[in-house]
Each structure stands twice: as structure tokens, then as C-alpha cells.
Enzyme design. Structure first.
Site, short mmCIF file in Angstrom:
data_model
loop_
_atom_site.label_atom_id
_atom_site.label_comp_id
_atom_site.label_asym_id
_atom_site.label_seq_id
_atom_site.Cartn_x
_atom_site.Cartn_y
_atom_site.Cartn_z
N GLY A 12 1.01 -1.23 -0.06
CA GLY A 12 -0.03 0.14 0.09
C GLY A 12 1.14 1.23 0.11
O GLY A 12 0.53 2.43 0.71
N GLY A 54 18.21 9.83 -7.68
CA GLY A 54 19.41 9.11 -8.02
C GLY A 54 19.01 7.46 -7.39
O GLY A 54 20.18 6.89 -6.94
N VAL A 64 -2.27 -7.73 -1.73
CA VAL A 64 -1.55 -8.60 -0.88
C VAL A 64 -2.28 -9.38 0.23
O VAL A 64 -1.60 -9.88 1.05
CB VAL A 64 -0.53 -7.60 -0.02
CG1 VAL A 64 0.57 -7.20 -1.28
CG2 VAL A 64 -1.15 -6.32 0.56
N ASN A 90 1.89 -2.21 5.46
CA ASN A 90 1.14 -0.90 5.89
C ASN A 90 -0.23 -1.11 5.20
O ASN A 90 -1.26 -0.65 5.78
CB ASN A 90 1.88 0.04 5.34
CG ASN A 90 0.87 1.24 4.92
OD1 ASN A 90 0.43 1.95 5.82
ND2 ASN A 90 0.50 1.54 3.59
N TYR A 157 -12.84 -3.52 12.50
CA TYR A 157 -11.53 -2.90 12.24
C TYR A 157 -10.55 -2.68 13.48
O TYR A 157 -9.38 -3.27 13.56
CB TYR A 157 -11.63 -1.45 11.83
CG TYR A 157 -10.24 -0.79 11.56
CD1 TYR A 157 -9.39 -1.00 10.34
CD2 TYR A 157 -10.03 0.31 12.25
CE1 TYR A 157 -8.25 -0.29 9.95
CE2 TYR A 157 -8.85 1.22 11.97
CZ TYR A 157 -7.96 0.87 10.85
OH TYR A 157 -6.97 1.50 10.68
N ALA A 158 -11.23 -2.51 14.61
CA ALA A 158 -10.30 -2.41 15.91
C ALA A 158 -9.61 -3.78 16.11
O ALA A 158 -8.74 -4.06 16.63
CB ALA A 158 -11.33 -1.88 17.00
N ALA A 159 -10.49 -5.01 16.06
CA ALA A 159 -10.33 -6.23 16.41
C ALA A 159 -8.82 -6.55 15.52
O ALA A 159 -8.28 -7.38 15.99
CB ALA A 159 -11.54 -7.20 16.34
N ILE A 190 -4.90 10.35 11.40
CA ILE A 190 -3.81 10.93 10.41
C ILE A 190 -4.37 11.23 9.14
O ILE A 190 -5.40 10.55 8.69
CB ILE A 190 -2.75 9.79 10.00
CG1 ILE A 190 -1.93 9.08 11.33
CG2 ILE A 190 -1.66 10.44 9.02
CD1 ILE A 190 -1.07 9.75 12.07
N GLU A 240 7.97 -3.90 19.96
CA GLU A 240 7.51 -2.71 20.11
C GLU A 240 6.40 -2.41 19.42
O GLU A 240 6.39 -2.40 18.24
CB GLU A 240 8.53 -1.68 20.30
CG GLU A 240 8.04 -0.22 20.87
CD GLU A 240 7.45 -0.27 22.45
OE1 GLU A 240 8.30 -1.15 23.06
OE2 GLU A 240 6.53 0.25 22.77
P1 NAD Z 1 -5.07 4.89 2.19
O1 NAD Z 1 -6.24 4.29 1.88
O2 NAD Z 1 -4.33 5.77 1.55
O3 NAD Z 1 -3.83 3.47 2.30
C1 NAD Z 1 -4.59 2.16 2.53
C2 NAD Z 1 -3.35 1.48 1.62
O4 NAD Z 1 -3.78 -0.27 1.63
C3 NAD Z 1 -3.99 1.83 0.27
O5 NAD Z 1 -2.63 1.84 -0.56
C4 NAD Z 1 -4.66 0.72 -0.51
O6 NAD Z 1 -4.32 0.42 -1.99
C5 NAD Z 1 -3.93 -0.47 0.40
N1 NAD Z 1 -4.63 -1.77 0.27
C6 NAD Z 1 -5.69 -1.86 1.25
N2 NAD Z 1 -5.98 -3.22 1.03
C7 NAD Z 1 -5.07 -3.98 0.05
C8 NAD Z 1 -4.94 -5.29 -0.37
N3 NAD Z 1 -5.89 -6.19 -0.19
N4 NAD Z 1 -3.75 -5.44 -1.17
C9 NAD Z 1 -3.06 -4.35 -1.33
N5 NAD Z 1 -3.31 -3.14 -0.96
C10 NAD Z 1 -4.31 -2.81 -0.18
O7 NAD Z 1 -4.98 5.13 3.86
P2 NAD Z 1 -3.86 5.37 5.14
O8 NAD Z 1 -4.47 6.23 6.24
O9 NAD Z 1 -2.36 5.47 4.60
O10 NAD Z 1 -3.78 3.84 5.62
C11 NAD Z 1 -2.61 3.00 5.65
C12 NAD Z 1 -2.62 2.04 6.90
O11 NAD Z 1 -2.69 2.94 7.91
C13 NAD Z 1 -3.78 1.08 6.55
O12 NAD Z 1 -3.39 -0.09 7.22
C14 NAD Z 1 -4.75 1.93 7.98
O13 NAD Z 1 -5.76 1.01 8.68
C15 NAD Z 1 -3.83 2.43 8.91
N6 NAD Z 1 -4.01 3.36 9.69
C16 NAD Z 1 -4.46 4.80 9.30
C17 NAD Z 1 -4.64 5.58 10.35
C18 NAD Z 1 -5.20 6.83 9.81
O14 NAD Z 1 -5.65 7.74 10.56
N7 NAD Z 1 -5.21 7.42 8.48
C19 NAD Z 1 -4.64 5.27 11.63
C20 NAD Z 1 -4.27 4.27 11.95
C21 NAD Z 1 -3.99 3.20 11.07
#
Ligand code: NAD
Length: 250
Positions: A12, A54, A64, A90, A157-159, A190, A240
Site C-alpha cells: 500500500g 538517484g 496482498v 502497511n 477494524y479495531a479487532a 492521520i 514494540e
Molecule cells: P490509504 O487508503 O491511503 O492507504 C491504504 C492502503 O492500503 C492503500 O494503498 C490501499 O491500496 C492498500 N490496500 C488495502 N487493501 C489492500 C490489499 N488487499 N492489497 C494491497 N493493498 C491494499 O489510507 P492510510 O490512512 O494511508 O492507511 C494506511 C494504513 O494505515 C492502513 O492499514 C490503515 O488501516 C492504517 N491506519 C491509518 C490511520 C489513519 O488515521 N489514516 C490510523 C491508523 C492506522
């Protein structure tokens, strides 16, 4: 932080937090492989930016959460770059909000699939070469939701994000003796399309009000923490889960 000569894989990695992390690793001199699903244009932009800096970054379209796609991804990435030194698992998401009473098993299965199974599959594929070389750094993507239960309608999602955190700690014990470190990040709010999609302006403003540092996090706030955990500066840190939430809690 200097990652020149290192091979980094980010799932991602073309949008949001993943995109910021891909860019931060490029800036630090790494060779970066990243996956995307829908952000093809952004992927090409990042590839160009790497060339200008570069180094090299290549985007791979891959779901994935699917075992065959992950196997194919690693064949291509390791065939192109050699063994992966750093993995940031991620990819993930909320899918939709649903109160537990209305949730379907399909929704739970999808949440587990994109958040937990994708992390397991990516990390397992990376371990195959990391274990042989007895070196590597893995960073997983949990969430504040995995610790505090998240917002309304996000229990699935939380789980799933709590499962990622526990998996991270378990794996750190398993592969630590082989010289492989496994850590995670648990961001709070974020500012990415995640909240553009699943939150409201009022909900975001209220979250900022509860945050001691009085702002939303930026994708780069998380990216810098990922680089730290993946770097030699964190050589004695494993198992951690780093909370990145402006002091909101946990
Ligand atoms: P985002 O939607 O930009 O990113 C999510 C990414 O995951 C995307 O690139 C999407 O294509 C990819 N993705 C989802 N399912 C997929 C799969 N089956 N195969 C390949 N790629 C897949 O949003 P984000 O906020 O950048 O989220 C990134 C990660 O951070 C996520 O796991 C999200 O749960 C986590 N997260 C986000 C926040 C927030 O506040 N934004 C907080 C905590 C955790």
C-alpha cells in the site's frame, strides 16, 4: 537516516501513510518496491521521483490479501532487487463503518483479510529470505483503534488491528534469535483519504480537540517513525508497538 544499498518493500505504498513512507525511504537512499491497488498514476509519479533522487523505486499492482499475489510479488521483487532487508506491511483499511449488531460475517472476514492476513502473508514471504540471512527489520501497521477500540462502527477494524499488534509481539519473540526485529506502529488520526472517506469534518475537529498536540497527524509523522524502527538506531528494539497519536492516549 541512511538506507543506501538496502532493499525496502512497502505494501500500500503509493498513497497516504504508505506513500509518505515510500518517499521517505527514497530520500534515505533505499531501493524501494511498493505495492498499490488503484493508485497507478501516483505509483508512476513516485517511480519518477526516485529516479530524480538517484535511486530506484518500482510499483507492483498486487492484492496482498491473496497468497498467490504475494508469492508472485516476492518472485518479482527479489528477482529485480535481491533479498528484501526491510518490510513495512502497511496495506489495510476499515472497509465501512457498521455497528456490531448490523455487521456481517463477510465484513469481518474482509477486515481480517486486508489487515491481518495481508500482514501475515507479506511478513511470511519476507521471512523466507531474512531467516537464511539472519538479518532483517519488519514494521507492521496496527492502529490506536486496536488499543482503545476505535470510533463508532469500527469493531471489526479495531479487532483486526489488535490482532496485528499481538502478531507483531509474538513474531518478535520467534525470530529475534535469528537477528530479525519486528515492530509496529499504531497511529491515531492521520490526515489521509482514510478519514476523508470514513470520518466527518466535525468528528475530525473533535478528535483534534482531544489531542494534546492539537492537530491531526500527517502521513510523514508515521513515515519517520517507520524509518526509525527499521534503522540501526533501533537495533535493540523489537516487539514494540509505537503509538503515534499526538498524546491522545496509549
Ligand atoms: P490509504 O487508503 O491511503 O492507504 C491504504 C492502503 O492500503 C492503500 O494503498 C490501499 O491500496 C492498500 N490496500 C488495502 N487493501 C489492500 C490489499 N488487499 N492489497 C494491497 N493493498 C491494499 O489510507 P492510510 O490512512 O494511508 O492507511 C494506511 C494504513 O494505515 C492502513 O492499514 C490503515 O488501516 C492504517 N491506519 C491509518 C490511520 C489513519 O488515521 N489514516 C490510523 C491508523 C492506522
Amino acid at each position: 537516516m541512511n538506507f543506501s544499498g538496502k532493499v525496502v518493500l512497502i505494501t500500500g505504498g503509493a498513497s497516504g501513510i504508505g506513500g509518505a513512507t515510500t518517499r521517505a525511504f527514497i530520500k534515505a537512499g533505499a531501493k524501494v518496491a511498493f505495492t498499490y491497488l488503484t493508485s497507478a498514476e501516483e505509483a508512476v509519479r513516485i517511480e519518477r521521483e526516485a529516479e530524480e533522487a538517484g535511486t530506484i523505486a518500482l510499483g507492483f499492482k498486487a492484492d496482498v490479501s491473496q497468497p498467490d499475489a504475494v508469492a508472485q510479488l516476492f518472485l518479482e521483487v527479489e528477482g529485480t532487487f535481491g533479498p528484501v532487508d526491510v518490510v513495512f506491511a502497511n496495506a489495510g483499511g476499515l472497509i465501512k463503518r457498521s455497528r456490531c449488531v448490523d455487521a456481517t460475517l463477510d465484513l469481518w472476514q474482509e477486515a481480517m483479510s486486508i489487515n491481518v492476513f495481508s500482514t501475515f502473508l507479506t511478513v511470511q514471504a519476507a521471512l523466507r529470505s531474512m531467516e537464511k540471512r539472519e538479518a532483517g527489520a519488519i514494521v507492521t501497521m496496527s492502529s490506536l483503534a486496536g488499543f482503545d477500540g476505535g470510533g463508532m462502527g469500527a469493531s471489526h477494524y479495531a479487532a483486526s488491528k489488535a490482532a496485528v499488534a499481538t502478531f507483531t509481539r509474538a513474531l518478535a519473540k520467534e525470530v529475534g534469535p535469528l537477528g530479525i526485529r519486528v515492530n509496529g506502529v499504531a497511529p491515531g488520526l492521520i490526515g489521509t483519504r482514510f478519514h476523508d472517506t470514513f470520518n466527518t469534518p466535525d468528528g475530525r475537529a473533535a478528535a483534534v480537540e482531544r489531542t494534546p498536540l492539537r492537530r491531526e497527524g500527517a502521513p510523514d509523522d508515521v513515515a519517520q517513525a517507520v524509518l526509525y524502527l527499521a534503522s540501526d538506531a533501533a537495533a535493540f528494539i523489537t516487539g514494540e508497538i509505537l503509538q503515534i497519536n499526538g498524546g491522545t492516549g496509549f
